[in-house]
Structure formats: C-alpha cells, structure tokens
Design an enzyme around this catalytic site. Structure first.
Site, short mmCIF file in Angstrom:
data_model
loop_
_atom_site.label_atom_id
_atom_site.label_comp_id
_atom_site.label_asym_id
_atom_site.label_seq_id
_atom_site.Cartn_x
_atom_site.Cartn_y
_atom_site.Cartn_z
N GLY B 43 0.86 -1.19 0.00
CA GLY B 43 0.00 0.00 0.00
C GLY B 43 0.89 1.23 0.00
N ALA B 45 2.19 2.79 2.41
CA ALA B 45 3.32 2.66 3.32
C ALA B 45 4.35 1.68 2.76
CB ALA B 45 2.82 2.22 4.69
N ARG B 338 -14.49 13.19 12.85
CA ARG B 338 -15.32 12.01 12.55
C ARG B 338 -16.00 11.40 13.76
NH1 ARG B 338 -11.15 9.34 8.18
NH2 ARG B 338 -11.63 10.92 6.63
C1 LIG Z 1 -12.62 3.64 1.55
C2 LIG Z 1 -11.47 4.32 2.22
C3 LIG Z 1 -11.22 5.67 1.97
C4 LIG Z 1 -10.16 6.30 2.58
N1 LIG Z 1 -9.93 7.63 2.30
C5 LIG Z 1 -8.85 8.24 2.86
C6 LIG Z 1 -8.54 9.59 2.52
O1 LIG Z 1 -9.20 10.23 1.72
N2 LIG Z 1 -7.45 10.15 3.10
C7 LIG Z 1 -6.66 9.47 3.98
O2 LIG Z 1 -5.68 10.01 4.45
N3 LIG Z 1 -6.94 8.19 4.30
C8 LIG Z 1 -8.01 7.56 3.76
N4 LIG Z 1 -8.28 6.26 4.10
C9 LIG Z 1 -7.35 5.52 4.95
C10 LIG Z 1 -6.14 5.09 4.16
O3 LIG Z 1 -6.53 4.77 2.86
C11 LIG Z 1 -5.45 3.87 4.74
O4 LIG Z 1 -5.27 4.02 6.10
C12 LIG Z 1 -4.09 3.70 4.11
O5 LIG Z 1 -4.19 3.71 2.72
C13 LIG Z 1 -3.43 2.42 4.58
O6 LIG Z 1 -2.25 2.23 3.85
P1 LIG Z 1 -1.26 1.06 4.21
O7 LIG Z 1 -0.15 1.16 3.25
O8 LIG Z 1 -0.93 1.12 5.66
O9 LIG Z 1 -2.08 -0.28 4.01
P2 LIG Z 1 -2.92 -0.88 2.77
O10 LIG Z 1 -3.03 0.06 1.65
O11 LIG Z 1 -4.15 -1.45 3.34
O12 LIG Z 1 -2.01 -2.04 2.24
C14 LIG Z 1 -1.86 -3.25 2.90
C15 LIG Z 1 -0.93 -4.12 2.09
O13 LIG Z 1 -0.57 -5.23 2.86
C16 LIG Z 1 -0.75 -6.42 2.14
N5 LIG Z 1 -1.07 -7.46 3.09
C17 LIG Z 1 -1.99 -7.45 4.09
N6 LIG Z 1 -1.93 -8.58 4.79
C18 LIG Z 1 -0.96 -9.33 4.23
C19 LIG Z 1 -0.43 -10.62 4.52
N7 LIG Z 1 -0.84 -11.34 5.56
N8 LIG Z 1 0.56 -11.07 3.72
C20 LIG Z 1 1.03 -10.33 2.68
N9 LIG Z 1 0.58 -9.12 2.39
C21 LIG Z 1 -0.41 -8.62 3.16
C22 LIG Z 1 -1.84 -6.12 1.15
O14 LIG Z 1 -1.73 -6.98 0.06
C23 LIG Z 1 -1.52 -4.67 0.81
O15 LIG Z 1 -0.53 -4.64 -0.19
C24 LIG Z 1 -9.36 5.60 3.48
C25 LIG Z 1 -9.60 4.27 3.74
C26 LIG Z 1 -10.66 3.63 3.13
C27 LIG Z 1 -10.92 2.21 3.48
#
Ligand SMILES: Cc1cc2nc3c(=O)[nH]c(=O)nc-3n(C[C@H](O)[C@H](O)[C@H](O)COP(=O)(O)OP(=O)(O)OC[C@H]3O[C@@H](n4cnc5c(N)ncnc54)[C@H](O)[C@@H]3O)c2cc1C
Ligand code: SF4
Ligand code: FES
Lengths: 250, 666
Positions: B43, B45, B338
């Site tokens: 994602g 991050a 929120r």
């Molecule tokens: C509908 C929606 C709208 C949003 N809108 C906003 C916004 O407008 N502004 C804002 O700031 N935030 C927003 N958020 C929050 C934000 O999108 C998320 O908090 C953020 O994108 C999370 O990013 P991340 O990289 O931590 O995780 P994610 O993007 O969730 O990525 C997780 C990754 O981990 C991998 N993964 C998970 N488990 C495993 C496993 N066991 N083994 C291997 N790989 C795994 C997945 O494949 C994926 O690649 C929104 C969230 C949602 C749900």
C-alpha cells in the site's frame, strides 16, 4: 428472484474447464453481483462442494481486481461500472446468466473465473514511471504550473484501474487502451515529457512480447471500460509512438 | 508491567528529527547491496518504503496478497492527503498541522512523532508531483486544496475522489522502476503466514503462495510490516474484503506489543446497510462534508411519513429540518471530526429520527451547495441568478466536477440520484488507529522488525483526522523508515545472507503447515464467513460506537465462545496445495477471533472516553467524550499465550509543546 447460472469451472491452468449449471433463489435487487455469488458459494460450501473462485477485493470499483465476463460482456450489462458495482436489479426473475473469465492468450486462467493479469504489470515495469528518486529532494510542487486542461486529461487517463476488460472485450485481445492510458498520463504532464519517447517504445515492445493482439480500431474497449478511458488516448499513443520511432536512434 | 522506551531523541521539538538524522548510523552504498529487507504490504506505506529502500541500494523482497501491488487497499482512499504547504495562505504551518493532529487525536498520540509527520508532509506533495501524480489544479495551473473535518484551514490535496488511487499508482510506478532494475523482487498473491526470529532478531517470514499453495521461506536482515488496518474484525467495514490483521497479529504473537487496539474509527458518512447479504460498506468521502449538510427531520411524524414513503425529504420545509451538527457545533458545523459526527448521527437515530426503514440513516444534502455554486457561476458568466433551472444546472455541474465519481458510486448502490434527493448515510467502521507498537524509529519491540502505515499505532491517537492516513503512510515509507532502518542495519554489514535452513525456519514452517492441515481436514459444517459475521455482530453491538463495561464483558465471553466453535466446526473445502480462498480466509478469521478479544479487553480497561473510544459511563452532561488524565498513556499489550492473558505495558504520554485541553468544536 430466481436465476439460472452457467458458470465456468476450471480446476487449474492445465484443466480444460467447462460451464456448470447452478440454480439460485432469493436473490434481491439490492445485492451486488458478487454478493449473489457469495450466497451461491455459502450454499456450495455447506453442501460440501467447492466454491466458485473469482477475484475481488475492494468491492467499490477502484482496485481493478474483479473481472468476469457476464452474458458476453466484460463487467456485465451495466455501463461505467465494474462487476463488484453491478447490482442484481439489472437482471430479471428467471434470467439465465453466463459467467465466464476474462479470456485472452495473455491472461491464462488460474482457477474458475480467476485469471493471471501479470502481463499488465510487466508492461508497467518496462516504462510506466517517471525516473525520479523518492528522496524528497525535488522542487516545490507548484514550481511548474500545469495547464488545467492537461492536468485534467492526465487525471482522466490515470484513472485506469488495470482490470483488463478492454483486453477481454477486444476481438484481437489488444491492450492498447490500457497501455495508452499510462502513456498519455505521462505524455500530458511536463514531468513525464523528458522520457516520453523511450517510455512509449519500451511499453509497446513489452505489450507485443506478452502476446496481446493488434488494435484495429473497433472501439469495443472504450464501450466496456468501467472507467470510461477514451479512445483519444490510443490516438495520442500512436502519435507518440510514430514520433518516437522516427527520432529515436535506439 | 514495564514502562516502554519510545527512544525519542533529545532537543527542542522542531529540531529533533534533523538532529536524529544527523546522528544515526548510515550504511554505505556498497554495503547496502549486502543487505536484504522484506516488506510485507504494498500500500502507500509498504510501496513507498520498498521503492525507497531499493533505490538506496538494499535488496528488497515485497509481498502482497493481491495479484498486483497496484491493488493494495490504499487505492480506495478517496478524499485527499494533508500537507502543511500553506499554498492557500490561510495561516497553515507545520505547527498548526501538528497541533490539529494531536488535538484531533484527543491527546492520545506521541507528540514527537506527530511533529515529524507534519514536518515531512510538505515534501510528500513535491515528491508525488515529480512522480506524475495528477492532483487537482486551478485555472492558473497551481495545486488546489479542500478542507477536511476538525481543521480551520484548507490543506488537503486531492485528485477528485480518487486521491488514494493516484498516490498508490505513484508508489507503484516507483516500485516498477526498481522491479525493472532488479532491486525489488515482487511476490504477488503471497500471504505472510509467520515471522521468523533468529537470536532475538526478525530474520524472515514464512509465506504461502496463494496460487499453488506452496509454503515458502524468505530470509532478510530486517522485516517491515505494512499490512494495513484491522477494521475487518467487524466483518462489515469500508476495508477491502481481503484486508486482515494476520501479519500484524502473527508478529504480536511472536513478541511485538500491540497498542491501543480499541482505538478504531467509525466514519460518519457511509452508505447504510441494505440487508443480510451485505459483504462490505462503502464510504462516501469526508470531503463531501465541505458541501453537504447533514440533517434529520425535526418532527417525528415527518420521520414516520418518510419511512412509509408518504413524504420525500425534498418536501420537508427548511424550518422542519434539524441540521444537528450545525446546531450543536456552530464553529465547525458539518466539519467536526469524525468521532463527533458519528456519535451525533447515532444519537439522533437512537432517539428515533433515522430516515430509512432500519432507522439507521441520516441525510447528507447537497441542495444548498448546488444553489450556492449555481448562483456564483451565473454571476461569473453574467447570467440570470434568479433563473432557478439555470442555477440548478450550473450548480450541479460544479458539484459533479468535485465529487462526480462519488455521486455515481452512490447512485449505483442505492439506486437514487443524489443530485435530486439527499444521500442517506450512516457511520461504519473505517480505520484503526491502534496497531503494532513502534518507537520513534518505527521499530517494534522485536529488534529488526518495523511496522509502518495503518499497521502501526503511531500518529493518530484516539481519532484520526481525515486525509492524515495517506500522509502518514507516505511519510513513513518515503521519508522516515528509510533513514531509521539504516541505523539498525549498519550493524549487519558483515552478517552475510541469512540462511533459510536454520531450525527457527523449520519450526515456523511446521507451525504454519500444521494450522493449514488442521483447517483442510476439519470436518466442520459451517463456512468461514458464518463465524466472521457472528464475530462482527458482537463487535458492532458491544464494542462499536458506544461501549460499556457490562457489554464489553459479555463481548469477551461471546468472542471466546465463537472462537471455540470456529475451531471445532469450521469447514474449509478444497486442498492445501492449490488456489483456495476459503483456506486463506480461515487463517485470517482465526486471527480476528483472537484480536477481537484483546480489542474488547483494551476497551474495558480504558475507563474514559476519548476520540473513537466512547465509554457510556464516561461522558459529560452534554454527552461529549470525557477524557481522564489517568489514562494519558498508550496501552501496549504483550502476548503470553492467549489474548485473555495479555500483559499491559504503558507508554506515558507527555505534552510539552501543546496544552492538553478539553476538545471543543463548538
Ligand atoms: C474507503 C477508504 C477511503 C479512505 N480515504 C482516505 C482519505 O481520503 N485520506 C486518507 O488520508 N486516508 C483515507 N483512508 C485511509 C487510508 O486509505 C489507509 O489508512 C491507508 O491507505 C493504509 O495504507 P497502508 O499502506 O498502511 O495499508 P494498505 O493500503 O491497506 O495495504 C496493505 C498491504 O498489505 C498487504 N497485506 C496485508 N496482509 C498481508 C499478509 N498477511 N501477507 C502479505 N501481504 C499482506 C496487502 O496486500 C496490501 O498490499 C481511506 C480508507 C478507506 C478504506
Ligand atoms: S483501460 Fe479501462 S478496461 Fe482497460 S484496464 Fe484500464 S480501466 Fe480496465
Ligand atoms: S473488487 Fe475492486 S474493482 Fe471490483
């Protein structure tokens, strides 16, 4: 609603696969198409049968994971939506629904309705980026103003979700709409112009290597594309490609 | 109980990060080639971290469960990303973004981390623009901004309602460049099943290839968890179907502390549940509250008539509408944070004013915005401002250009046209502020194991402000972790490759195989979803928007009972050595069933209300959250063999640069 489903079942890539009939009852118009398949799968599991495998994740039309060829149309009968956004209110009681995978030589079946679209990733590896380091030592974001019309067009092209409906729909299994969307996004932005020539040549070369067909301008891709990616992008890519072929010495 | 050391560097707040960067150990470029790093998650991050680490020269192995890194759930983020650029000249600054975030989090986040986040935020926008992210622009060609809840400035950058998509595709393109160079080995459709610890350090993972079912060993000098949030413990949430806690939970069980699991965000504007078949909930971006006004009817007879279909919302006169957020919070109105907006919706619906058949919906109305924009456009173009049809048409166009895709999404799901009739919305589980505990360097309590993005507990305290998660994910991945991890890895330049034939890998692999075989050989009768839905219902009813001691105690018992039944009676069709989605789901739900219990325990222990955590016993006379100073700490839980016996460790929170006040949005 009561429906008759004819679903493609295929154990793995080597299996031949066939359509299998299922009856399903109690489907409501508010269900999404995938929720209807969830209901079917729960029934199959409780009967001790294997559920139908299909790809899905966000279920809101943005991740591009879901696919399905429904009654001969990629993402089904509705326009500008993905399968996960398709609702059962688009169907009628008693309908027979054919559910098949996205078919193309470059998208081999993994299981049932799940296909392998990694060819798309490999095309992106070939040039779908701007070569800038992520160190943060770039210039201020507002240093180069970008004409709003170009910015908006770049954005529209960039909304492609990489679902592959364009390929599945095209009689030649061409990936031109997908590739042109990325090429256009960068070609329209000053940041992307620097490498534009090499990018288009590399991406097109990889596209051909992956076994996608040629574009014969039938335009079916644009009709079925859930994000409304315009054929204009293909025209732009053709111009970019021609220009690059003439001037490039590689 | 021990007191945790967050390893915050010395010096004045504004200089900490710079000083720290100047002092930490670096790894020279030639040595980086000798070091492997595993990143679980692609994602914002994980994707940004993988790309940056690879660019620096480390050998990166990245994992995601989807068929492409571009599909990580960050793709679904809609509204925008914050950055203290002050392009609008409305008084924004690093300090103000820091202040808003700490206050918005209800004083439950680590001050120094939040300051760093605000500090690097501006750089994120520069970076993304350089990568070709097509943010919205004004007619002068400069970047546009909008406002989000809980703040009084416009600092949110956006790309229509697809900001997350555009930012993630930016990361994806940066990753692709490194994949092409051979610096990132990408493992799609792979699920991390277990962490491998060697001599007390994180040295690898066990992963399952989701296509072939093969169990694989991967070693590295450090492991980064970027697996996203755990909102799906509620079954219904705005998260993607595959979002899970497993990677985070597995490392917790191996020794990483899990912090503040009960801090979960219930987002106020989601499409209400339509029936039992529901598989997920759809968010309507908070950005809509810039222009949408939230209301319910004032009179109970109107509510009844609406529910029975005798009256349309558009037929209710202005004076008979209760714009309850504007009424209760005049300063922030519809743009309160929120948690506040969600509770206010629940309050009205609990009082009987819900506007759909289930009584769990309020209106989000764009009629005034359409009027306002329409008049403005008519004025600009010298047209008749009193021509109603014209004004409506022009106003609709403006609203469409701002939120078109969201309106389309709403119409497809609900089958009503939101340009003509107000949207119906209700709160839904959306984001998890809690997560794996990390220190200032983003390292967990296991040496060499890092957690970034939504998976860590980090910067949002008890409530996250809109558009801050994208900012945090990219800050962690592009600008923080790549520095801090070097400090740790500098000790590993002579270690050499970590072999995968160590007994620690054998043990971890065997544990994974045992669990998988247990599932496929279990002769149960119920599907995985059956248990997941039951867990979700307990969580929503008793550990949801409002909690009390009685309910939480019941929830703990009920979750334990569901867990026991799950292991006895779950049915996983198919085999272990093939594509088997039910098997993947079973493993995830098994972890949710453990996390759910710890979540409720944490909520029970926290005898106060703050941010998204609302304990009915602790509220002010006006029904607002009552924070208690004795709970000004992070609760970090240590696993000891069973979630019910977890031991709590405290990280006290000190605010030296902000006065801790009652949060008021009036
Ligand atoms: C509908 C929606 C709208 C949003 N809108 C906003 C916004 O407008 N502004 C804002 O700031 N935030 C927003 N958020 C929050 C934000 O999108 C998320 O908090 C953020 O994108 C999370 O990013 P991340 O990289 O931590 O995780 P994610 O993007 O969730 O990525 C997780 C990754 O981990 C991998 N993964 C998970 N488990 C495993 C496993 N066991 N083994 C291997 N790989 C795994 C997945 O494949 C994926 O690649 C929104 C969230 C949602 C749900
Ligand atoms: S161009 Fe359209 S149909 Fe093709 S991959 Fe992109 S979104 Fe899908
Ligand atoms: S499941 Fe994400 S687009 Fe359909």
């Amino acid at each position: 609603m009561k429906l008759k489903l004819k679903i493609w079942r295929q154990k793995n890539a080597n299996d031949k696969g066939k359509l299998v009939d299922y009856d399903i009852d109690g489907v409501s118009g508010d269900m999404s198409f995938l929720e209807m398949l969830d209901v079917l799968n729960t029934q199959l599991i409780e009967k001790g049968e294997e559920p139908v495998a299909f790809d899905h994740d966000c279920r809101e039309g943005i991740c591009g994971t879901c696919s399905l060829f429904i009654n001969g149309e990629a993402h089904g009968p509705d326009r500008l939506v993905t399968t996960c956004q398709l609702h059962m209110r688009k169907f009628n009681d008693g309908d027979t629904i054919y559910i098949e995978p996205f078919r193309a030589k470059a998208f081999p079946v993994v299981k049932d309705l799940v296909v392998d679209r990694s060819a798309f990733d490999r095309i992106q590896h070939a040039g779908g980026y701007i070569s800038v380091n992520t160190s943060g030592n770039t210039q201020d974001a507002n240093a180069i103003p970008i004409n709003k019309e170009h910015a908006d067009k770049a954005f529209d092209a960039a909304t492609c979700i990489g679902c592959g409906a364009c390929v599945a729909t095209c009689k030649n299994s061409s990936a031109m709409l997908f590739v042109s969307a990325k090429v256009s996004q960068f070609a329209l932005l000053p940041q992307g112009k620097v490498e534009a020539k090499q990018r288009v040549l590399n991406m097109v070369e990889q596209m051909d290597k992956e076994g996608f067909g040629n574009c014969t301008n039938t335009g079916a891709c644009e009709v079925e594309c859930p994000k409304g990616i315009s054929l204009e992008n293909i025209a732009r890519m053709n111009r970019e490609y021609l220009a690059a072929s003439f001037t490039s010495n590689t | 109980m021990t007191v945790l050391n967050s390893r915050v560097p010395e010096g004045p707040l504004a200089d900490k990060w710079t000083n720290h960067k100047n002092k930490i150990n670096l790894v020279n470029p030639a040595n980086k080639r000798l070091i492997d790093v595993i990143v679980v998650g692609t994602g914002l991050a994980g994707g940004s971290a993988a790309a940056t680490l690879a660019e620096l020269g480390y050998n990166v192995k990245a994992f995601c469960y989807q068929d492409s890194p571009r599909r990580a759930h960050s793709i679904a983020a809609q509204g925008g990303i914050n950055a203290a650029k002050n392009y609008q000249g409305d008084g924004d600054s690093t300090y103000r973004l820091f202040y808003d975030t700490v206050k918005g989090g209800d004083y439950r986040s680590r001050e120094e981390n939040v300051y760093r986040l605000a500090e690097v935020s501006a750089n994120i926008i520069d970076q993304c623009v350089a990568q070709g992210v097509p943010f919205a622009r004004d007619y002068g060609g400069l970047l546009d901004n909008r406002s989000f809840g809980g703040v009084l400035v416009s600092r949110t950058f956006y790309a229509k309602g697809q900001t997350g998509q555009q930012l993630l595709l930016g990361c994806y393109s940066a990753m692709n460049r490194q994949i092409a160079r051979g610096k990132i080995a990408m493992y799609n459709r792979h699920e991390m099943m277990e962490l491998v610890i060697v001599d007390g350090k994180a040295r690898g993972i066990i992963a399952r290839n989701l296509v072939t079912g093969e169990i694989e060993r991967h070693s590295a000098h450090a492991v980064v968890i970027a697996s996203g949030g755990y909102g799906n413990v509620f079954y219904l949430s705005t998260n993607a179907m595959g979002s899970n806690v497993s990677a985070a939970w597995k490392v917790h069980k191996k020794g990483a502390f899990f912090a503040n699991p009960c801090f979960t965000q219930i987002h106020p504007t989601c499409i209400p549940v339509s029936g039992d078949h529901q598989s997920k909930l759809t968010l309507m971006s908070e950005s809509l509250r810039n222009d949408g006004r939230i209301w319910v009817p004032k009179k109970m007879e109107d509510v009844k008539a609406i529910r029975e279909g005798r009256l349309k919302p558009t037929q209710i006169a202005e004076e008979d509408r209760d714009y309850y957020l504007e009424r209760r919070y005049p300063a922030f109105g519809n743009l309160v944070p929120r948690d506040v907006a969600s509770r206010a919706a629940k309050e009205r619906c609990d009082a009987g004013y819900g506007v759909n058949a289930t009584g769990e919906a309020v209106y989000l109305d764009f009629a005034s915005a359409i009027q306002r924009y329409g008049k403005e456009q008519a004025h600009i173009h010298g047209l008749d401002e009193n021509d109603k049809d014209l004004v409506k048409k022009l106003g609709t166009e403006v609203v469409k250009s701002k939120y078109g895709n969201l309106f389309q999404m709403y119409e497809k799901i609900v089958d009503q046209n939101p340009y003509e009739t107000p949207m119906m919305i209700y709160p839904a589980v959306h984001y998890t502020m809690g997560g794996v505990w990390v220190d200032y360097n983003l390292m967990t309590t296991i040496p060499g194991l890092y957690a970034i993005g939504e998976a860590n507990f980090s910067d949002h305290g008890a409530n996250r402000l809109g558009a801050s998660a994208l900012m945090q994910g990219l800050a962690d991945g592009y600008f923080v972790l790549p520095y801090t991890i070097g400090d740790y890895l500098s000790a590993d330049i002579r270690t050499g490759k970590i072999p995968t034939n160590l007994p620690e890998f054998d043990a971890a692999e065997n544990a994974v195989k045992e669990q998988i075989n247990g599932f496929v050989n279990n002769k149960g009768s119920k599907s995985v979803d059956y248990f997941h839905k039951r867990l979700g219902k307990v969580m929503w009813d008793k550990v949801g928007m409002a909690r009390n001691a009685e309910g939480l105690k019941q929830a703990i018992e009920e979750i334990r009972a569901i867990r026991e039944e799950f292991w006895k009676d779950v049915r996983v069709p198919g085999a272990a050595n093939e594509y088997n989605e039910e098997l993947a789901k079973a493993g995830r739900v098994a972890d949710f069933l453990e996390l759910g219990e710890l979540f409720a325990i944490d909520a029970l222990h926290r005898e106060e209300s703050c941010g998204g955590h609302f304990r009915e016993e602790y509220q002010t006379a006006e029904g607002e959250a009552l924070r208690r100073p004795e709970f000004q700490y992070v609760a970090a839980w240590e696993y000891t063999g069973n979630p019910g016996e977890a031991i709590m460790h405290k990280e006290p929170l000190e605010y030296k640069n902000i006065e801790v006040k009652e949060r008021s949005y009036k």
